[in-house]
Write a protein that holds these residues in place. Sequence first.
Motif, PDB file in Angstrom:
ATOM      1  N   UNK A   7       8.932  22.078  13.142  1.00 20.77           N
ATOM      2  CA  UNK A   7       8.853  23.452  13.613  1.00 20.77           C
ATOM      3  C   UNK A   7       8.601  23.553  15.101  1.00 20.77           C
ATOM      4  N   UNK A   8       8.718  24.785  15.610  1.00 19.10           N
ATOM      5  CA  UNK A   8       8.512  25.054  17.025  1.00 19.10           C
ATOM      6  C   UNK A   8       7.047  24.976  17.387  1.00 19.10           C
ATOM      7  N   UNK A   9       6.800  24.646  18.640  1.00 20.63           N
ATOM      8  CA  UNK A   9       5.437  24.577  19.152  1.00 20.63           C
ATOM      9  C   UNK A   9       4.908  25.973  19.462  1.00 20.63           C
ATOM     10  N   UNK A  10       3.605  26.093  19.426  1.00 18.55           N
ATOM     11  CA  UNK A  10       2.939  27.310  19.888  1.00 18.55           C
ATOM     12  C   UNK A  10       3.032  27.444  21.401  1.00 18.55           C
ATOM     13  N   UNK A  11       3.221  26.298  22.088  1.00 20.57           N
ATOM     14  CA  UNK A  11       3.155  26.281  23.549  1.00 20.57           C
ATOM     15  C   UNK A  11       4.550  26.235  24.156  1.00 20.57           C
ATOM     16  N   UNK A  12       4.695  26.809  25.307  1.00 19.98           N
ATOM     17  CA  UNK A  12       5.993  26.853  25.975  1.00 19.98           C
ATOM     18  C   UNK A  12       6.162  25.650  26.895  1.00 19.98           C
ATOM     19  N   UNK A  32       0.867  -1.164   0.000  1.00 19.16           N
ATOM     20  CA  UNK A  32       0.000   0.000   0.000  1.00 19.16           C
ATOM     21  C   UNK A  32       0.907   1.217   0.000  1.00 19.16           C
ATOM     22  N   UNK A  33       0.824   2.018  -1.027  1.00 16.27           N
ATOM     23  CA  UNK A  33       1.858   2.999  -1.293  1.00 16.27           C
ATOM     24  C   UNK A  33       1.576   4.311  -0.594  1.00 16.27           C
ATOM     25  N   UNK A  34       2.611   4.956  -0.064  1.00 16.89           N
ATOM     26  CA  UNK A  34       2.432   6.279   0.512  1.00 16.89           C
ATOM     27  C   UNK A  34       2.003   7.270  -0.558  1.00 16.89           C
ATOM     28  N   UNK A  35       1.403   8.362  -0.125  1.00 16.39           N
ATOM     29  CA  UNK A  35       0.816   9.301  -1.061  1.00 16.39           C
ATOM     30  C   UNK A  35       1.280  10.717  -0.756  1.00 16.39           C
ATOM     31  N   UNK A  36       1.482  11.496  -1.801  1.00 11.85           N
ATOM     32  CA  UNK A  36       1.793  12.916  -1.639  1.00 11.85           C
ATOM     33  C   UNK A  36       0.560  13.723  -1.974  1.00 11.85           C
ATOM     34  N   UNK A  37       0.138  14.601  -1.089  1.00 14.10           N
ATOM     35  CA  UNK A  37      -1.039  15.412  -1.336  1.00 14.10           C
ATOM     36  C   UNK A  37      -0.694  16.688  -2.077  1.00 14.10           C
ATOM     37  N   UNK A  38       0.563  17.023  -2.154  1.00 19.39           N
ATOM     38  CA  UNK A  38       0.947  18.238  -2.849  1.00 19.39           C
ATOM     39  C   UNK A  38       2.440  18.250  -3.029  1.00 19.39           C
ATOM     40  N   UNK A  39       2.978  19.317  -3.587  1.00 11.90           N
ATOM     41  CA  UNK A  39       4.419  19.387  -3.793  1.00 11.90           C
ATOM     42  C   UNK A  39       5.158  19.221  -2.480  1.00 11.90           C
ATOM     43  N   UNK A  40       4.700  19.912  -1.434  1.00 15.89           N
ATOM     44  CA  UNK A  40       5.145  19.640  -0.069  1.00 15.89           C
ATOM     45  C   UNK A  40       3.902  19.439   0.755  1.00 15.89           C
ATOM     46  N   UNK A  41       3.861  18.364   1.495  1.00 16.51           N
ATOM     47  CA  UNK A  41       2.630  17.947   2.131  1.00 16.51           C
ATOM     48  C   UNK A  41       2.340  18.672   3.426  1.00 16.51           C
ATOM     49  N   UNK A  42       3.236  19.554   3.862  1.00 18.15           N
ATOM     50  CA  UNK A  42       3.157  20.053   5.227  1.00 18.15           C
ATOM     51  C   UNK A  42       2.441  21.372   5.398  1.00 18.15           C
ATOM     52  N   UNK A  43       2.019  22.035   4.335  1.00 22.02           N
ATOM     53  CA  UNK A  43       1.648  23.424   4.510  1.00 22.02           C
ATOM     54  C   UNK A  43       0.227  23.813   4.103  1.00 22.02           C
ATOM     55  N   UNK A  44      -0.777  22.947   4.089  1.00 21.04           N
ATOM     56  CA  UNK A  44      -2.119  23.385   3.756  1.00 21.04           C
ATOM     57  C   UNK A  44      -2.786  24.011   4.974  1.00 21.04           C
ATOM     58  N   UNK A  74       5.297  35.661  12.492  1.00 20.57           N
ATOM     59  CA  UNK A  74       6.527  35.083  11.938  1.00 20.57           C
ATOM     60  C   UNK A  74       6.696  33.632  12.382  1.00 20.57           C
ATOM     61  N   UNK A  75       6.372  33.333  13.652  1.00 15.70           N
ATOM     62  CA  UNK A  75       6.448  31.948  14.124  1.00 15.70           C
ATOM     63  C   UNK A  75       5.486  31.061  13.343  1.00 15.70           C
ATOM     64  N   UNK A  76       4.270  31.525  13.152  1.00 20.07           N
ATOM     65  CA  UNK A  76       3.267  30.718  12.452  1.00 20.07           C
ATOM     66  C   UNK A  76       3.667  30.465  11.005  1.00 20.07           C
ATOM     67  N   UNK A  77       4.329  31.434  10.398  1.00 26.73           N
ATOM     68  CA  UNK A  77       4.778  31.265   9.018  1.00 26.73           C
ATOM     69  C   UNK A  77       5.938  30.283   8.930  1.00 26.73           C
ATOM     70  N   UNK A  78       6.802  30.276   9.937  1.00 27.00           N
ATOM     71  CA  UNK A  78       8.002  29.432   9.900  1.00 27.00           C
ATOM     72  C   UNK A  78       7.754  28.016  10.387  1.00 27.00           C
ATOM     73  N   UNK A  79       6.709  27.800  11.198  1.00 28.27           N
ATOM     74  CA  UNK A  79       6.508  26.509  11.853  1.00 28.27           C
ATOM     75  C   UNK A  79       5.177  25.879  11.468  1.00 28.27           C
ATOM     76  N   UNK A  80       5.198  24.778  10.683  1.00 29.38           N
ATOM     77  CA  UNK A  80       3.949  24.073  10.399  1.00 29.38           C
ATOM     78  C   UNK A  80       3.241  23.591  11.663  1.00 29.38           C
ATOM     79  N   UNK A  81       4.014  23.222  12.694  1.00 28.16           N
ATOM     80  CA  UNK A  81       3.373  22.759  13.937  1.00 28.16           C
ATOM     81  C   UNK A  81       2.604  23.899  14.591  1.00 28.16           C
ATOM     82  N   UNK A  82       3.260  25.035  14.782  1.00 38.12           N
ATOM     83  CA  UNK A  82       2.584  26.168  15.414  1.00 38.12           C
ATOM     84  C   UNK A  82       1.389  26.626  14.593  1.00 38.12           C
TER      85      UNK A  82
END
Length: 537
Positions: free
Chosen positions: A473-478, A14-26, A508-516
């Motif tokens: 990326x960095x977390x939103x939480x401390x 069962x093959x992995x799938x790519x949802x976009x050019x980079x999957x991390x930023x929708x 700037x944090x939100x733009x740099x970190x997919x997690x945040x």
Amino acid sequence: MSEHRHTARRGRSLLPVALGALILLPLSALPAQADPAGPSRDAPAPAPRATTGAEAGTAAHLRAIRDDPRRLDRFFRALPKGGELHNHLSGAASTEYLIELAAGDGLCIEKETMTAVEPPCGPDARPAADARTDREFHDALVRAWSMEDFPADGNGHDHFFAAFGKFGEVTWRHPGKLLANVADSVAEQNQFYLETMATPASESGKKLAAAVGWDPDLARLHRKLVAGGKLDKLVAEARGEADATGAEFRETARCGTGRARPGCKLTVRWISQVSRASSKERVFTQMALGMRLAERDGRFAAVNLVQPEDAESSLENYRLQMRMLKYLRGVYPKAHVTLHAGELWPGLVKPEHLKFHIKEAVGVAGAERIGHGVDLEHEDDWQRTARTMADREVAVEVPFTSNAQILGVKGDDHPFATYRAHGVPVVLATDDPGVSRIDISHEYRYAARTYGLSYPELKDLARASLEYAFLPGRSLWRGNPTRDGYAPTGACRGTPPGAQEPRPQCRRLLKASPKAAAQWRQEAAYRDFERTFGGAR
């Protein structure tokens, strides 16, 4: 096909799938099966945190509707539930959809075993397409391929795992379609992120492992795998599979069109499965492939061991497999590791096998998350293991229904309350929602009812599912939010989480970190949710 926790069939993957050019930023009702609930009780938990007025109002609403099933269904479905971190793609797609795929592919169903096989249909099989018009046949397939109507006194463990072999001929053929089905379900459950498991380059990996053979010197074995670019060829094959499957996903889900399905907006990463009951050389090869992939392709995040933990080979080689992971973590330090560990219970295995699995997964293999972890209190010096997990923020992935169906563990027997009392991060998950016939809303409702959880506690469980996700990326939480509470990190301090206009430093944090960014999106969803259910303004 995907090798879940069952044996492989003819090398299909069962093959992995790519949802976009980079999957991390929708950044853009109760299930058919009844709750596997034990008696309702209050769970020991960390000290109550301060609540906002919006949370207090929503908590009051939840208390007021606790005896109204219809309103509870609406509440838990709408509840923002973060991420799904423990999910096997082949077991997550709905059983009805698998039957339709089997019919569309012209497959046959063996009458005696209800196993899907390739055509032509012999005298002992019938076309899967018959299920479109024969309701009795359709319903029999649903029961064979899932836990639907499974008797309470039956062997749930064996029936659960056997289902994967019965529909395995279906799942390997259209992985992109499976993901479209699963992604829609996750998005419609008000979740924002999915990590799902599949087996990359399965057949080629099996052949490479057989050609290289076993060598107890793990460093030498790894050198044999990489010599001449052999392992890199597997990496390239897996990435090609991901590209091809991604195209099928996008076509099926109509991504980029005016009729795009909900799953197109979902952020997805892949966890490479390792078939723990296989030969030693194949286990090591799959580990090395998955970790090399995780370092070279952002669509892949981690490795995990699958197949029954109680299988004879799994038990015999458990300690060796933990040492394999320890060695490979030194080679691939950026790859994540999450492990099925402690999916055991007295009576399923001999007592000596209950004493060390979680401990070694954490202490030897360096697992960052533990899947199931049900036998914790049966392990030697388990309190120390729990403290270590709390100190290192090693989260435990808890799929309540799966634990009840496979192991018969629920209610007071489940260590959910113990983990929370020791400060171990806990995230709720579905495991195989298609086979189990449930969804993540069911699991949150079960947790609230069985363990007496308040709305703020449910909210923090959902927050944990993004905090301990393998998003970069960095977390939103401390700090350690499980211990210290969910307080914004310095960049976003002073701005209400989820606000429409964060201050520049936070932006700037939100733009740099997919997690945040995913966490901020969830907080915005909570603001809307609390306006609807708590009267917040």
